[in-house]
Write an enzyme that holds these catalytic residues in place. Structure first.
Site, PDB file in Angstrom:
ATOM      1  N   ALA A   1       0.819  -1.213   0.000  1.00  0.00           N
ATOM      2  CA  ALA A   1       0.000   0.000   0.000  1.00  0.00           C
ATOM      3  C   ALA A   1       0.853   1.263   0.000  1.00  0.00           C
ATOM      4  CB  ALA A   1      -0.938  -0.014   1.205  1.00  0.00           C
ATOM      5  N   HIS A   2       0.180   2.407  -0.059  1.00  0.00           N
ATOM      6  CA  HIS A   2       0.892   3.679  -0.187  1.00  0.00           C
ATOM      7  C   HIS A   2       1.760   3.987   1.025  1.00  0.00           C
ATOM      8  CE1 HIS A   2      -3.054   5.823   1.310  1.00  0.00           C
ATOM      9  NE2 HIS A   2      -2.564   4.986   2.205  1.00  0.00           N
ATOM     10  N   ASN A   3       2.924   4.579   0.721  1.00  0.00           N
ATOM     11  CA  ASN A   3       3.878   5.056   1.724  1.00  0.00           C
ATOM     12  C   ASN A   3       4.576   3.945   2.514  1.00  0.00           C
ATOM     13  OD1 ASN A   3       1.408   7.338   1.919  1.00  0.00           O
ATOM     14  ND2 ASN A   3       3.466   8.111   1.508  1.00  0.00           N
TER      15      ASN A   3
END
Length: 348
Positions: free
Chosen positions: A246-248
């Site tokens: 997922a993001h980051n």
């Protein structure tokens, strides 16, 4: 290894990869095979003690073994002695595949679409119906397979390969010698929405994905772009098929994940970690270097000490989890015994 290629003499293998050859160097090898499936023109390896019994029954023409098995293996045929037979097999598999792999033509296929300002190394290969958007950089020896999409201002480092149907989105970067299998999506939007009056407002994902050197990503794995900061995969990361990053998220050097792992947003995973298949990792937590997570586990909190962790009720050190699991299996019996003791101790 399935398939066949032109025979190769044992002496050629040792010349290319090292090791100590005991036996006939002129013996021709036609394939790499498992111990069970090998024949007189196959080479195989014995790396695990539990497979020692197969040494006497295998029909392999040559075995790759450790020094302590030299005499036993030599009694049945040719031998290559290596300090780490599994590592030798890994290198042999790459050498073998390189010999049998079709030569990729450099240049751009007539059906490919190349945008404005693309910096394309003359040794790169762009396959049929691939699309390279404006301002992208394609390095030396890069192979872009059929139907790939490389986004605007993306960077593909030297000798990285994208199999057919890979999406590598705008402004994302990957270093040298990477391998992205079919169906990989790098730089898709992260899952970001703000609740408002019973509905969801999309949060634009403004970061990118930054990938280091020697990173392998398996088929249909997705690595989302960051919301603000970038999603980062450091050098040597290995991701199996069907993984969600997922993001980051940040993943440290040489960490490996088996199939179907899910990593939620902003998790920080250290270097040299091993994450078993179908493990789930909560968002906004930290896993330090040298952590091993067993398959199917759910990591719900930060793991700040190296070690082996297992379970979902909740996750714990592997040793503690095994004790709790053993106790849980006896719980009904213990309950019955406690009730019986309570009955005996009741006042008349």
């Amino acid at each position: 290894m399935p398939g066949a290629t032109a025979p190769v003499r044992l002496a050629e293998i040792v010349q290319a990869l090292g090791g100590e050859l005991v036996g006939d160097g002129a013996l021709e090898i036609q394939r790499i095979a498992s111990l069970e499936a090998a024949d007189a023109h196959s080479i195989s390896f014995l790396a695990q003690a539990r497979l020692r019994a197969l040494l006497d029954s295998t029909q392999a023409g040559c075995l790759i073994v450790r020094a302590d098995l030299r005499e036993a293996a030599q009694a049945r045929g040719a031998v290559i002695v290596a300090a780490d037979p599994y590592l030798y097999y890994a290198r042999l598999s790459r050498w073998w595949a390189e010999r049998r792999r079709a030569v990729v033509k450099t240049g751009v296929h007539a059906s490919a679409v190349i945008g404005e300002g693309v910096r394309l190394h003359p040794t790169a290969s762009i396959g049929p119906q691939a699309v390279i958007d404006d301002g992208a950089f394609i390095g030396e020896g890069v192979i872009i397979g059929a139907h790939c999409h490389v986004g605007a201002a993306a960077v593909i480092g030297a000798h990285t390969r994208l199999a057919a149907h890979v999406v590598f989105a705008d402004a994302c970067r990957i270093g040298e010698r990477g391998m992205l299998q079919s169906g990989v999506v790098v730089g898709g939007d992260g899952f970001g929405f703000a609740p408002f009056e019973g509905r969801w407002e999309k949060i634009e994902q403004l970061g990118t994905v930054q990938i280091g050197d020697d990173v392998d990503i398996g088929a249909n794995t997705c690595v989302d772009r960051g919301a603000l900061d970038d999603t980062v995969l450091a050098n040597g990361v290995k991701l199996d098929n069907l993984i969600q990053i997922a993001h980051n998220v940040r993943i440290g050097e040489h960490t490996a994940m088996a199939a179907c792992v899910g990593v939620a947003g902003s998790a920080r995973i250290g270097a040299h970690c091993l994450i078993g298949g179908a493990a789930l990792i909560q968002g906004h937590i930290e896993i330090v270097d040298h952590v091993q997570v067993s398959a199917g586990s759910f990591v719900m909190h930060s793991l700040r000490q190296p070690g082996h962790y297992s379970g979902i009720f909740p996750i714990d050190t592997n040793a503690n989890w095994e004790k709790n699991a053993a106790t849980l299996r006896q719980l009904y019996t213990l309950r019955s015994r406690v009730r019986a003791l309570e009955q005996q101790n009741k006042t008349p």
